[in-house]
Write a protein that holds these residues in place. Structure first.
Motif, PDB file in Angstrom:
ATOM      1  N   LEU A  45       0.782  -1.237   0.000  1.00 48.17           N
ATOM      2  CA  LEU A  45       0.000   0.000   0.000  1.00 48.17           C
ATOM      3  C   LEU A  45       0.817   1.293   0.000  1.00 48.17           C
ATOM      4  O   LEU A  45       0.279   2.348  -0.346  1.00 48.17           O
ATOM      5  CB  LEU A  45      -0.943   0.010   1.216  1.00 48.17           C
ATOM      6  CG  LEU A  45      -1.919  -1.166   1.325  1.00 48.17           C
ATOM      7  CD1 LEU A  45      -2.783  -1.017   2.569  1.00 48.17           C
ATOM      8  CD2 LEU A  45      -2.782  -1.273   0.081  1.00 48.17           C
ATOM      9  N   MET A  49      -0.240   5.052  -1.631  1.00 51.03           N
ATOM     10  CA  MET A  49      -0.529   6.140  -0.707  1.00 51.03           C
ATOM     11  C   MET A  49       0.332   7.360  -1.009  1.00 51.03           C
ATOM     12  O   MET A  49      -0.147   8.501  -0.943  1.00 51.03           O
ATOM     13  CB  MET A  49      -0.322   5.666   0.735  1.00 51.03           C
ATOM     14  CG  MET A  49      -1.313   4.592   1.162  1.00 51.03           C
ATOM     15  SD  MET A  49      -1.072   3.991   2.855  1.00 51.03           S
ATOM     16  CE  MET A  49      -1.716   5.379   3.788  1.00 51.03           C
ATOM     17  N   ASP A  52      -1.188   8.965  -4.161  1.00 49.80           N
ATOM     18  CA  ASP A  52      -2.423   9.693  -3.887  1.00 49.80           C
ATOM     19  C   ASP A  52      -2.150  10.994  -3.142  1.00 49.80           C
ATOM     20  O   ASP A  52      -2.818  12.016  -3.379  1.00 49.80           O
ATOM     21  CB  ASP A  52      -3.382   8.819  -3.081  1.00 49.80           C
ATOM     22  CG  ASP A  52      -3.981   7.690  -3.911  1.00 49.80           C
ATOM     23  OD1 ASP A  52      -3.838   7.728  -5.153  1.00 49.80           O
ATOM     24  OD2 ASP A  52      -4.582   6.770  -3.328  1.00 49.80           O
ATOM     25  N   THR A  58      -6.949  12.763  -1.296  1.00 50.55           N
ATOM     26  CA  THR A  58      -6.972  12.348   0.099  1.00 50.55           C
ATOM     27  C   THR A  58      -8.403  12.272   0.608  1.00 50.55           C
ATOM     28  O   THR A  58      -9.260  13.051   0.164  1.00 50.55           O
ATOM     29  CB  THR A  58      -6.176  13.348   0.959  1.00 50.55           C
ATOM     30  OG1 THR A  58      -6.687  14.676   0.748  1.00 50.55           O
ATOM     31  CG2 THR A  58      -4.700  13.326   0.597  1.00 50.55           C
ATOM     32  N   PRO A  59      -8.683  11.357   1.531  1.00 47.60           N
ATOM     33  CA  PRO A  59      -7.794  10.294   2.026  1.00 47.60           C
ATOM     34  C   PRO A  59      -7.379   9.348   0.889  1.00 47.60           C
ATOM     35  O   PRO A  59      -8.096   9.230  -0.110  1.00 47.60           O
ATOM     36  CB  PRO A  59      -8.643   9.553   3.051  1.00 47.60           C
ATOM     37  CG  PRO A  59      -9.776  10.466   3.391  1.00 47.60           C
ATOM     38  CD  PRO A  59     -10.020  11.270   2.171  1.00 47.60           C
ATOM     39  N   ALA A  62      -6.129   3.601  -0.259  1.00 47.52           N
ATOM     40  CA  ALA A  62      -5.898   2.498   0.680  1.00 47.52           C
ATOM     41  C   ALA A  62      -6.666   2.684   1.978  1.00 47.52           C
ATOM     42  O   ALA A  62      -6.909   1.711   2.698  1.00 47.52           O
ATOM     43  CB  ALA A  62      -4.408   2.370   0.976  1.00 47.52           C
ATOM     44  N   LEU A  63      -7.058   3.930   2.288  1.00 48.74           N
ATOM     45  CA  LEU A  63      -7.780   4.207   3.522  1.00 48.74           C
ATOM     46  C   LEU A  63      -9.286   4.293   3.306  1.00 48.74           C
ATOM     47  O   LEU A  63     -10.053   4.222   4.271  1.00 48.74           O
ATOM     48  CB  LEU A  63      -7.275   5.519   4.136  1.00 48.74           C
ATOM     49  CG  LEU A  63      -5.782   5.571   4.467  1.00 48.74           C
ATOM     50  CD1 LEU A  63      -5.411   6.938   5.028  1.00 48.74           C
ATOM     51  CD2 LEU A  63      -5.405   4.473   5.444  1.00 48.74           C
ATOM     52  N   THR A  64      -9.701   4.463   2.069  1.00 49.47           N
ATOM     53  CA  THR A  64     -11.136   4.593   1.792  1.00 49.47           C
ATOM     54  C   THR A  64     -11.737   3.320   1.191  1.00 49.47           C
ATOM     55  O   THR A  64     -12.947   3.117   1.266  1.00 49.47           O
ATOM     56  CB  THR A  64     -11.394   5.768   0.829  1.00 49.47           C
ATOM     57  OG1 THR A  64     -10.665   5.558  -0.389  1.00 49.47           O
ATOM     58  CG2 THR A  64     -10.953   7.081   1.456  1.00 49.47           C
ATOM     59  N   ASP A  65     -10.895   2.505   0.575  1.00 47.47           N
ATOM     60  CA  ASP A  65     -11.361   1.249  -0.013  1.00 47.47           C
ATOM     61  C   ASP A  65     -10.889   0.106   0.877  1.00 47.47           C
ATOM     62  O   ASP A  65      -9.719  -0.298   0.822  1.00 47.47           O
ATOM     63  CB  ASP A  65     -10.809   1.096  -1.435  1.00 47.47           C
ATOM     64  CG  ASP A  65     -11.395  -0.113  -2.167  1.00 47.47           C
ATOM     65  OD1 ASP A  65     -12.015  -0.970  -1.508  1.00 47.47           O
ATOM     66  OD2 ASP A  65     -11.228  -0.202  -3.399  1.00 47.47           O
ATOM     67  N   GLY A  66     -11.791  -0.403   1.713  1.00 50.74           N
ATOM     68  CA  GLY A  66     -11.413  -1.436   2.665  1.00 50.74           C
ATOM     69  C   GLY A  66     -10.882  -2.701   2.018  1.00 50.74           C
ATOM     70  O   GLY A  66     -10.142  -3.460   2.649  1.00 50.74           O
ATOM     71  N   LEU A  69      -6.901  -2.818   2.022  1.00 51.70           N
ATOM     72  CA  LEU A  69      -6.264  -3.186   3.291  1.00 51.70           C
ATOM     73  C   LEU A  69      -6.520  -4.643   3.629  1.00 51.70           C
ATOM     74  O   LEU A  69      -5.614  -5.358   4.078  1.00 51.70           O
ATOM     75  CB  LEU A  69      -6.775  -2.281   4.410  1.00 51.70           C
ATOM     76  CG  LEU A  69      -6.169  -2.519   5.800  1.00 51.70           C
ATOM     77  CD1 LEU A  69      -4.647  -2.411   5.747  1.00 51.70           C
ATOM     78  CD2 LEU A  69      -6.740  -1.536   6.805  1.00 51.70           C
TER      79      LEU A  69
END
Length: 205
Positions: A45, A49, A52, A58-59, A62-66, A69
């Motif tokens: 990731l 990140m 982006d 942002t976000p 990797a932080l918005t699409d579960g 992760l």
């Protein structure tokens, strides 16, 4: 073929491939479960990140699409529990790393193009997406990142991006172009290692 779905699929496959490469490297360095998962997530990731963040998206995805992760963590667990089977393959980290390299070079470049960037900065961000996670992974285990070694690494990602940009400029079917670009980067990376090819070094060194 839905190009959005294809790119999402490539992103998930690349995330899993890089996550496995991180997990395999962590097992080789005898890290515990937390260390294996940390290296898997970093490898999978970190590049995206950084991309982006530079795009101002942002976000980060990797932080918005579960799914990203979860895929990275799943790759880490797979590497933790099935590392013996993976190690039976010839140079598993190399193969997984080369696959992730090609996949992320294409998805990173395409994401930059979608944000309105010109081809050259899009190529740079594609390369950064492809090599960033691997660089973080290597630094965490005190290895010189592959992108800084003699092996052809960033150049393979650049070739993948160039194939994508050229194909799009020629108006060729985008799904076929994307898959060809992934294949170009993957094959160049693997062949360069098998043949001992390396990037140019300063004269006299």
């Amino acid at each position: 073929m839905d190009m959005t779905a294809l790119l999402q699929g490539l992103d998930l496959v690349g995330t899993f491939a890089f996550g496995l490469s991180g997990a395999t490297l962590a097992v080789r360095h005898r890290l515990d479960l937390v260390g294996v998962l940390a290296l898997a997530v970093a490898a999978a990731l970190a590049g995206g990140m950084i991309r982006d963040a530079l795009l101002g998206a942002t976000p980060a995805a990797a932080l918005t699409d579960g799914r990203l992760l979860l895929t990275a963590l799943g790759a880490g667990l797979a590497g933790f529990f099935f590392h013996r089977a993976l190690n039976r393959l010839r140079k598993p980290v190399l193969v997984l790393d080369a696959l992730g390299l090609g996949l992320f070079a294409v998805t990173g470049c395409r994401r930059a193009l979608d944000h309105g960037l010109d081809p050259l900065p899009s190529l740079i961000l594609g390369v950064l997406t492809a090599v960033g996670g691997g660089a973080v992974r290597d630094v965490l285990v005190a290895e010189v990142p592959r992108v800084l070694r003699e092996e052809i690494y960033a150049l393979a990602a650049l070739v993948g991006g160039l194939v994508l940009v050229a194909g799009l400029r020629l108006g060729l079917p985008e799904p076929a172009v994307a898959l060809a670009a992934v294949a170009a980067a993957f094959v160049l990376r693997i062949v360069s290692v098998l043949r001992g090819w390396s990037a140019p070094r300063p004269p006299g060194t």
